[in-house]
Write a protein that holds these residues in place. Structure first.
Motif, PDB file in Angstrom:
ATOM      1  N   THR A 108       0.934  -1.313   0.001  1.00 25.89           N
ATOM      2  CA  THR A 108      -0.030  -0.158   0.079  1.00 25.89           C
ATOM      3  C   THR A 108       0.889   1.038   0.024  1.00 25.89           C
ATOM      4  OG1 THR A 108      -0.129   0.134   2.428  1.00 25.89           O
ATOM      5  CG2 THR A 108      -1.922  -1.136   1.118  1.00 25.89           C
ATOM      6  N   ALA A 109       0.040   2.461  -0.285  1.00 32.95           N
ATOM      7  CA  ALA A 109       1.011   3.578  -0.162  1.00 32.95           C
ATOM      8  C   ALA A 109       0.031   4.724  -0.027  1.00 32.95           C
ATOM      9  CB  ALA A 109       1.569   3.892  -1.557  1.00 32.95           C
ATOM     10  N   PHE A 110       0.521   6.001   0.408  1.00 33.82           N
ATOM     11  CA  PHE A 110      -0.348   6.946   0.396  1.00 33.82           C
ATOM     12  C   PHE A 110       0.170   8.091  -0.406  1.00 33.82           C
ATOM     13  CE2 PHE A 110       2.015   7.800   4.514  1.00 33.82           C
ATOM     14  CZ  PHE A 110       2.286   9.117   4.341  1.00 33.82           C
ATOM     15  N   VAL A 111      -0.661   9.171  -0.820  1.00 32.44           N
ATOM     16  CA  VAL A 111      -0.454  10.054  -1.451  1.00 32.44           C
ATOM     17  C   VAL A 111       0.446  11.101  -0.573  1.00 32.44           C
ATOM     18  CG1 VAL A 111      -1.198  12.163  -2.860  1.00 32.44           C
ATOM     19  CG2 VAL A 111      -2.355   9.721  -2.789  1.00 32.44           C
ATOM     20  N   ALA A 112       1.600  11.396  -0.991  1.00 31.87           N
ATOM     21  CA  ALA A 112       2.563  12.175  -0.229  1.00 31.87           C
ATOM     22  C   ALA A 112       2.272  13.768  -0.418  1.00 31.87           C
ATOM     23  CB  ALA A 112       3.898  11.892  -0.462  1.00 31.87           C
ATOM     24  N   ARG A 113       2.403  14.438   0.552  1.00 23.47           N
ATOM     25  CA  ARG A 113       2.316  15.906   0.312  1.00 23.47           C
ATOM     26  C   ARG A 113       3.577  16.424  -0.522  1.00 23.47           C
ATOM     27  NH1 ARG A 113      -1.104  18.494   2.919  1.00 23.47           N
ATOM     28  NH2 ARG A 113      -1.430  16.942   4.716  1.00 23.47           N
ATOM     29  N   ALA A 114       3.355  17.115  -1.383  1.00 21.29           N
ATOM     30  CA  ALA A 114       4.536  17.862  -1.956  1.00 21.29           C
ATOM     31  C   ALA A 114       4.936  18.894  -1.053  1.00 21.29           C
ATOM     32  CB  ALA A 114       4.203  18.586  -3.440  1.00 21.29           C
ATOM     33  N   LYS A 115       6.060  19.496  -1.195  1.00 22.38           N
ATOM     34  CA  LYS A 115       6.844  20.295  -0.179  1.00 22.38           C
ATOM     35  C   LYS A 115       5.987  21.731  -0.261  1.00 22.38           C
ATOM     36  CE  LYS A 115      11.278  18.550   0.186  1.00 22.38           C
ATOM     37  NZ  LYS A 115      12.775  18.954  -0.003  1.00 22.38           N
ATOM     38  N   ASN A 116       5.472  22.462   0.468  1.00 21.51           N
ATOM     39  CA  ASN A 116       4.941  23.649   0.475  1.00 21.51           C
ATOM     40  C   ASN A 116       3.617  23.720  -0.400  1.00 21.51           C
ATOM     41  OD1 ASN A 116       6.665  24.670   2.138  1.00 21.51           O
ATOM     42  ND2 ASN A 116       8.292  25.179   0.440  1.00 21.51           N
ATOM     43  N   SER A 117       2.903  22.511  -0.490  1.00 20.65           N
ATOM     44  CA  SER A 117       1.678  22.457  -1.149  1.00 20.65           C
ATOM     45  C   SER A 117       0.462  21.467  -0.504  1.00 20.65           C
ATOM     46  CB  SER A 117       2.235  22.154  -2.612  1.00 20.65           C
ATOM     47  OG  SER A 117       0.916  21.869  -3.403  1.00 20.65           O
ATOM     48  N   ASP A 118      -0.440  21.715  -0.618  1.00 21.79           N
ATOM     49  CA  ASP A 118      -1.589  21.015  -0.253  1.00 21.79           C
ATOM     50  C   ASP A 118      -2.365  20.618  -1.536  1.00 21.79           C
ATOM     51  OD1 ASP A 118      -0.894  20.853   2.280  1.00 21.79           O
ATOM     52  OD2 ASP A 118      -2.463  22.317   2.668  1.00 21.79           O
ATOM     53  N   ASP A 119      -1.843  20.664  -2.811  1.00 20.49           N
ATOM     54  CA  ASP A 119      -2.517  20.449  -3.949  1.00 20.49           C
ATOM     55  C   ASP A 119      -2.977  19.039  -4.108  1.00 20.49           C
ATOM     56  OD1 ASP A 119      -1.832  23.136  -4.777  1.00 20.49           O
ATOM     57  OD2 ASP A 119      -0.254  22.556  -5.864  1.00 20.49           O
ATOM     58  N   VAL A 133      -7.390  12.645 -16.823  1.00 22.80           N
ATOM     59  CA  VAL A 133      -7.533  12.750 -15.282  1.00 22.80           C
ATOM     60  C   VAL A 133      -8.698  11.833 -14.937  1.00 22.80           C
ATOM     61  CG1 VAL A 133      -7.533  14.028 -13.106  1.00 22.80           C
ATOM     62  CG2 VAL A 133      -5.805  14.719 -15.009  1.00 22.80           C
ATOM     63  N   LYS A 134      -8.399  10.743 -14.215  1.00 19.60           N
ATOM     64  CA  LYS A 134      -9.562   9.948 -13.793  1.00 19.60           C
ATOM     65  C   LYS A 134      -9.962  10.442 -12.262  1.00 19.60           C
ATOM     66  CE  LYS A 134      -9.952   5.649 -14.543  1.00 19.60           C
ATOM     67  NZ  LYS A 134      -9.755   4.362 -14.511  1.00 19.60           N
ATOM     68  N   ALA A 135      -9.099  11.009 -11.370  1.00 19.55           N
ATOM     69  CA  ALA A 135      -9.589  11.371  -9.908  1.00 19.55           C
ATOM     70  C   ALA A 135      -8.350  12.431  -9.733  1.00 19.55           C
ATOM     71  CB  ALA A 135      -9.557   9.892  -9.171  1.00 19.55           C
ATOM     72  N   GLN A 136      -8.701  13.246  -8.668  1.00 18.02           N
ATOM     73  CA  GLN A 136      -7.734  14.029  -7.853  1.00 18.02           C
ATOM     74  C   GLN A 136      -7.882  13.667  -6.394  1.00 18.02           C
ATOM     75  OE1 GLN A 136      -5.838  16.760  -9.141  1.00 18.02           O
ATOM     76  NE2 GLN A 136      -7.100  17.312 -11.093  1.00 18.02           N
ATOM     77  N   LEU A 137      -6.687  13.169  -5.790  1.00 21.04           N
ATOM     78  CA  LEU A 137      -6.464  12.859  -4.539  1.00 21.04           C
ATOM     79  C   LEU A 137      -5.902  13.939  -3.638  1.00 21.04           C
ATOM     80  CD1 LEU A 137      -5.250   9.313  -5.304  1.00 21.04           C
ATOM     81  CD2 LEU A 137      -7.807  10.050  -4.836  1.00 21.04           C
ATOM     82  N   GLU A 138      -6.280  13.967  -2.412  1.00 20.90           N
ATOM     83  CA  GLU A 138      -5.627  14.670  -1.365  1.00 20.90           C
ATOM     84  C   GLU A 138      -4.425  13.924  -0.754  1.00 20.90           C
ATOM     85  OE1 GLU A 138      -8.867  15.232   1.522  1.00 20.90           O
ATOM     86  OE2 GLU A 138      -9.609  16.828   0.369  1.00 20.90           O
ATOM     87  N   PRO A 139      -3.604  14.774  -0.298  1.00 17.22           N
ATOM     88  CA  PRO A 139      -2.365  14.154   0.301  1.00 17.22           C
ATOM     89  C   PRO A 139      -2.864  13.481   1.642  1.00 17.22           C
ATOM     90  CG  PRO A 139      -1.868  16.408  -0.164  1.00 17.22           C
ATOM     91  CD  PRO A 139      -3.029  15.945  -0.559  1.00 17.22           C
ATOM     92  N   GLN A 166       4.949   8.136  -9.547  1.00 16.38           N
ATOM     93  CA  GLN A 166       5.535   7.310  -8.207  1.00 16.38           C
ATOM     94  C   GLN A 166       6.244   8.321  -7.324  1.00 16.38           C
ATOM     95  OE1 GLN A 166       7.507   3.916  -9.704  1.00 16.38           O
ATOM     96  NE2 GLN A 166       8.601   3.457  -8.172  1.00 16.38           N
ATOM     97  N   GLU A 167       6.699   9.456  -7.681  1.00 16.03           N
ATOM     98  CA  GLU A 167       7.243  10.130  -6.822  1.00 16.03           C
ATOM     99  C   GLU A 167       6.375  10.989  -5.680  1.00 16.03           C
ATOM    100  OE1 GLU A 167       7.142  14.243  -9.732  1.00 16.03           O
ATOM    101  OE2 GLU A 167       8.782  12.857  -9.683  1.00 16.03           O
ATOM    102  N   ARG A 168       4.966  10.852  -6.082  1.00 14.95           N
ATOM    103  CA  ARG A 168       3.894  11.376  -5.112  1.00 14.95           C
ATOM    104  C   ARG A 168       3.416  10.387  -3.984  1.00 14.95           C
ATOM    105  NH1 ARG A 168       1.883  16.293  -5.968  1.00 14.95           N
ATOM    106  NH2 ARG A 168       1.561  15.839  -3.735  1.00 14.95           N
ATOM    107  N   LEU A 169       4.083   9.124  -4.002  1.00 10.58           N
ATOM    108  CA  LEU A 169       3.700   8.033  -3.191  1.00 10.58           C
ATOM    109  C   LEU A 169       4.467   7.650  -1.901  1.00 10.58           C
ATOM    110  CD1 LEU A 169       2.158   5.564  -5.487  1.00 10.58           C
ATOM    111  CD2 LEU A 169       0.937   7.128  -4.148  1.00 10.58           C
TER     112      LEU A 169
END
Length: 179
Positions: A108-119, A133-139, A166-169
């Motif tokens: 499993t993994a979770f969506v990582a927060r980008a530095k200085n961003s809650d995008d 784009v099929k979906a937009q996920l929150e960190p 991959q870098e976002r997980l």
């Protein structure tokens, strides 16, 4: 030093020495040092099996519970093994010991927060930054990792199924390939 701490320290030292001797920064799973108990690579990502997991200060039931996870499926990284105990690290860097049967090999993994961003993070229909784009996920959203090609991972969860950079997980290594 109590005997169990001395054994843990010796096992950890042996693992580090082996890791350094074998290249110290290998990325292929077959090049990583293996756990003395499981024979599996260490470090490696796994997930929490039950929805309540006690994390202890050391690898015995005699050690105090330092905190408790209350969500099954969370990804954690195994950083050491001692008998039937595994030292784990979470996304915040906190480490502690859990009994091996409380862990699952399910990735499993979770969506990582980008530095200085809650995008929001896009989940795409294909492993391509130009695909729809099929979906937009929150960190913080947790999902199952089905496959990774080193740049993109197929990521599945409640109401989403697609490809994410991959870098976002958190729960997969950079450039890791999972079939």
């Amino acid at each position: 030093m109590p005997w169990h701490r001395a054994r843990v320290a010796a096992a950890l030292l042996a693992t580090v020495i082996l890791w350094v001797a074998e290249g110290g920064g290998a990325t292929a799973a077959s090049d990583l040092p293996t756990g003395s108990q499981s024979g599996l690579p260490v470090p490696r990502f796994v997930s929490l099996k039950p929805d309540r997991v006690n994390v202890r200060g050391g690898p015995t039931k005699d050690h105090e519970v330092t905190w408790v996870y209350t969500r099954s499926g969370l990804p954690v990284e195994i950083t050491a093994e001692f008998e039937n105990w595994r030292r784990i690290r979470d996304w915040e860097g906190a480490e502690g010991w859990v009994y091996h049967s409380l862990l699952s090999g399910k990735r499993t993994a979770f969506v990582a927060r980008a530095k200085n961003s809650d995008d929001l993070v896009p989940v795409r229909s294909d492993a391509d930054p130009e695909s729809p784009v099929k979906a937009q996920l929150e960190p913080g959203v947790v999902g199952t990792v089905k496959r990774c090609d080193g740049r993109w991972c197929r990521f599945i969860g409640d109401k989403f199924d697609g490809w994410i950079a991959q870098e976002r997980l958190w729960g997969v290594y950079p450039n890791e390939k999972i079939d």
